[in-house]
Design a protein around this motif. Structure first.
Motif, mmCIF file in Angstrom:
data_model
loop_
_atom_site.group_PDB
_atom_site.id
_atom_site.type_symbol
_atom_site.label_atom_id
_atom_site.label_comp_id
_atom_site.label_asym_id
_atom_site.label_seq_id
_atom_site.Cartn_x
_atom_site.Cartn_y
_atom_site.Cartn_z
ATOM 1 N N SER A 105 0.824 -1.204 0.000
ATOM 2 C CA SER A 105 0.000 0.000 0.000
ATOM 3 C C SER A 105 0.860 1.257 0.000
ATOM 4 O O SER A 105 0.598 2.206 -0.756
ATOM 5 N N ALA A 106 1.885 1.277 0.830
ATOM 6 C CA ALA A 106 2.747 2.463 0.914
ATOM 7 C C ALA A 106 3.414 2.749 -0.429
ATOM 8 O O ALA A 106 3.490 3.910 -0.861
ATOM 9 N N ARG A 107 3.880 1.714 -1.095
ATOM 10 C CA ARG A 107 4.559 1.932 -2.373
ATOM 11 C C ARG A 107 3.562 2.379 -3.456
ATOM 12 O O ARG A 107 3.918 3.145 -4.356
ATOM 13 N N ARG A 108 2.344 1.914 -3.363
ATOM 14 C CA ARG A 108 1.342 2.380 -4.318
ATOM 15 C C ARG A 108 1.024 3.858 -4.098
ATOM 16 O O ARG A 108 0.871 4.616 -5.057
ATOM 17 N N ILE A 109 0.929 4.256 -2.846
ATOM 18 C CA ILE A 109 0.640 5.666 -2.557
ATOM 19 C C ILE A 109 1.755 6.549 -3.090
ATOM 20 O O ILE A 109 1.508 7.657 -3.588
ATOM 21 N N LEU A 110 2.989 6.074 -3.021
ATOM 22 C CA LEU A 110 4.115 6.865 -3.529
ATOM 23 C C LEU A 110 4.047 7.064 -5.034
ATOM 24 O O LEU A 110 4.711 7.951 -5.574
ATOM 25 N N GLU A 111 3.260 6.258 -5.730
ATOM 26 C CA GLU A 111 3.107 6.425 -7.166
ATOM 27 C C GLU A 111 2.091 7.504 -7.522
ATOM 28 O O GLU A 111 1.953 7.866 -8.692
ATOM 29 N N LEU A 112 1.376 8.007 -6.517
ATOM 30 C CA LEU A 112 0.370 9.030 -6.764
ATOM 31 C C LEU A 112 1.008 10.412 -6.760
ATOM 32 O O LEU A 112 2.131 10.597 -6.323
ATOM 33 N N TRP A 113 0.248 11.403 -7.219
ATOM 34 C CA TRP A 113 0.734 12.770 -7.192
ATOM 35 C C TRP A 113 0.888 13.244 -5.744
ATOM 36 O O TRP A 113 0.097 12.876 -4.873
ATOM 37 N N PRO A 114 1.875 14.089 -5.474
ATOM 38 C CA PRO A 114 2.100 14.558 -4.098
ATOM 39 C C PRO A 114 0.887 15.217 -3.466
ATOM 40 O O PRO A 114 0.625 15.029 -2.272
ATOM 41 N N ASP A 115 0.104 15.984 -4.249
ATOM 42 C CA ASP A 115 -1.037 16.648 -3.639
ATOM 43 C C ASP A 115 -2.161 15.675 -3.299
ATOM 44 O O ASP A 115 -2.973 15.936 -2.413
#
Length: 419
Positions: free
Chosen positions: A280-290
């Motif tokens: 989950s954490a690595r997937r979130i890092l693939e999203l835009w910062p905002d």
């Protein structure tokens, strides 16, 4: 020859001489090769590819596949032009990948995306359930402290459209019908849930749609209001702070790096990721910062103030644990006020209050929050400790009680209740 400009603002050749899709694909392939060789810039390449796709009249062909009225078909073409143009021209839109056109069909890509987007676009204009644009409205994101609300709104919708429609996203297997149905169901669920909400609760629905749609673990809500306010101040002033904290968390917790070798971040901000799994954490890092910022904010922003009726029910539920005791009655009243002040906004977003009344509610909320620690001690010292023997257990019990009451209350607050 005069040019034609579509509703999305892209100029292309005259409608009297459209390009066959096969020819458009060949020319788009040449553009991709020029781009790869560095002979033309990325914006120029995207503009030329857009012109070729629109000259091939792909979107009109897709719209004609739909059984609908002529006016709705024209509306659909207009909406499709906006979607396709944005996906082509904006390199951050998770859309067209120029390098793929060296071997793939540009018209085929546009046709697939248009067909996938058609149902949701028609629903957005005409569906009784409302649209995802209502769920992710720019004005609502502005209340979340986002300085670039329109951009955030656009990026969220790009992400969700990608999940529901495209096959180029690595977060999920988007060509799996079950996954597409999952995303659409999540969007419908939270769009309907958000219909009668404003402010903080709307943000929570937005974040729930993102995390549930992507199958992500939500961010952790910090226990203390002061800690939550502190991290919210940080992420609202630095749109990349939330992402940096997650990068540090992944490096230290999951990758085993030495904390001294990781860029320093606010320790409290790292705590919002305590419930994350590595995937989950690595997937979130693939999203835009905002969007990472929005995920943190949704978990830690103050909750919407409940109606006065629900607030009274909440305090009455606490009081009924020991119904005949005058001291407990006083504790339950003060404790209920402290909890609502610490967890919720000072007043309900539906309340038709004057500026003077709003300031009075804000002042009362601050006073109640200042009494929280003493009131928790008072409640824990009460004989039998009906809510728990420690402040943490009492707060957890109050949260469960409050959440249960909210879940049971399906009717949206009225202006009369909220006042």
């Amino acid at each position: 020859m005069p040019e034609t400009t579509n509703t999305a603002g892209v100029s292309y050749g005259p409608l009297t001489a459209p390009l066959p899709p096969r020819v458009a694909d060949t020319e788009a392939r040449s553009v991709a090769l020029e781009w790869k060789a560095g002979e033309i810039s990325d914006p120029v390449a995207r503009q030329r590819i857009a012109e070729l796709i629109f000259r091939a009249d792909v979107l009109r062909q897709v719209a004609c596949e739909i059984q609908t009225t002529p006016q709705r078909r024209l509306d659909l073409i207009e909406d499709l032009e906006q979607v396709i143009t944005h996906k082509i021209l904006d390199p951050e839109a998770n859309g067209l990948q120029i390098q793929r056109l060296q071997t793939a069909s540009a018209c085929g890509w546009a046709r697939q995306l248009a067909r996938s987007a058609t149902t949701s676009l028609l629903r957005n204009r005409y569906g009784a359930k409302g649209s995802r644009l209502m769920l992710f409205a720019p004005r609502e994101l502005s209340t979340a402290g986002q300085p670039h609300a329109d951009a955030v709104n656009r990026k969220i919708n790009d992400m969700l459209d990608t999940l529901a429609a495209e096959t180029d996203n690595e977060l999920i297997t988007a060509d799996d019908p079950d996954e597409r149905n999952h995303v659409e169901n999540v969007l419908d669920k939270y769009t309907n849930a958000a219909r009668y909400t404003r402010g903080a609760d709307r943000i929570r629905h937005q974040v729930a749609a993102i995390t549930e749609g992507l199958r992500l673990e939500p961010a952790t809500r910090l226990d203390r209001r002061a800690d939550r306010d502190h991290i919210l101040s940080i992420i609202r002033n630095d749109q990349r702070a939330a992402r940096r904290s997650l990068e540090a968390f992944v490096a230290v917790v999951f990758d085993g790096e030495d904390p001294d070798d990781v860029e320093p971040v606010e320790p409290l901000l790292m705590c919002v990721w305590d419930d994350q799994t590595p995937a989950s954490a690595r997937r979130i890092l693939e999203l835009w910062p905002d969007i990472v910022t929005l995920i943190v904010e949704g978990a830690n922003a103050a909750r919407s103030r409940p109606s006065e009726q629900l607030a009274r029910t909440f305090k009455r539920t606490i009081r009924r644990m020991i119904p005949a005791d005058a001291t407990w009655r006083e504790i339950s009243e003060v404790l209920g006020d402290c909890y609502l002040a610490s967890e919720c906004e000072p007043y309900n977003a539906f309340a038709p209050l004057t500026e003077t009344q709003r300031k009075a509610r804000e002042k009362a909320s601050i006073i109640s929050r200042s009494r929280t620690d003493a009131t928790l001690q008072w409640a824990s010292d009460f004989p039998g400790s009906p809510l728990g023997a420690t402040g943490e257990r009492i707060w957890a019990r109050l949260t469960r009680t409050f959440d249960d009451l909210l879940e049971d209350s399906q009717t949206p607050a009225t202006d009369a209740d909220a006042a």
